[in-house]
Write an enzyme that holds these catalytic residues in place. Sequence first.
Site, short mmCIF file in Angstrom:
data_model
loop_
_atom_site.label_atom_id
_atom_site.label_comp_id
_atom_site.label_asym_id
_atom_site.label_seq_id
_atom_site.Cartn_x
_atom_site.Cartn_y
_atom_site.Cartn_z
CD1 TRP A 196 -2.10 -2.28 1.55
CD2 TRP A 196 -3.10 -1.00 0.02
NE1 TRP A 196 -3.17 -2.99 1.05
CE2 TRP A 196 -3.80 -2.23 0.11
CE3 TRP A 196 -3.54 -0.03 -0.88
CZ2 TRP A 196 -4.92 -2.51 -0.68
CZ3 TRP A 196 -4.66 -0.31 -1.66
CH2 TRP A 196 -5.33 -1.53 -1.55
CD GLU A 197 3.26 3.68 3.18
OE1 GLU A 197 3.57 4.67 2.49
OE2 GLU A 197 2.53 3.75 4.19
#
Length: 269
Positions: free
Chosen positions: A121-122
């Site tokens: 998700w980063e």
Amino acid sequence: MKLFSLALFAALSATSFAKTYPITGDTVNCRSGPGTSYAVKKSYKKGQSVSISCQASGTSVSNNNIWDKTSDGCYVADYYVKTGVNGYVTTKCGGSSGGGGSSGSYCKKINTAGVNLVAQWEGFVPSPKPDPIGLPTVGYGHLCQKKNCAEVKYKFPLSQTTAKQLLSDDLPKYTKCLAGYLNSKVKLNDNQLAALTSWTFNVGCGNVKTSTLIKRLNKGDNPNTVASQELPNWRKAGGKVMQGLVNRRKAEIKLFKTASSKQAYPKCQ
């Protein structure tokens, strides 16, 4: 009588001005909470004086995670306030958080599922560049503390391998602050601790400390219920709902509710 009045006025004046400090940035936002994800309430111009009522930890800005609550009731990054010291100059906001019950025997590193979730998700950024709200990041969500991320010991551009190593260097800090806010009555397995570490990494320790989620866990509410109800609230960045954050919270809830027999907090098995 006149001399007494003047002396009293001088004493009161000294007390009054002791916590008034000038803004050093050109235009500095004052937010509803101690972090860059909170809504902007007003802005201060360079040289404007602010009175600090208390201070709190939050999103790190240029290696300074202190935020000053001004007399206007909003928070400004201490990095942009000339207090004259590198640290707290007054009391911490809110006093005790009700946590701090950890003995230090919790799992210092989260499981692979948690590391992979954060990395997913980063997103991978090989060289420093601004994230969606303008903060310089590199690797898998490493927030630069110095110009051009000079604090990073790995060579740019990062490979996915060195980026994962950098992420592994960063994550224990967030697990540690999370554990410091939980009391010893809270019981979390490795998936639950990993999911909450992902959330902490994303929103910052200061936001986690003052969150309803932490308060509810410390009160003894069912962890799965708390995660399902509270994590979705953290879906904004720069005051706007971000679909990426909506999806990330869903993934964190899914991991949190994935059964595991391995205890991670307050003791690591």
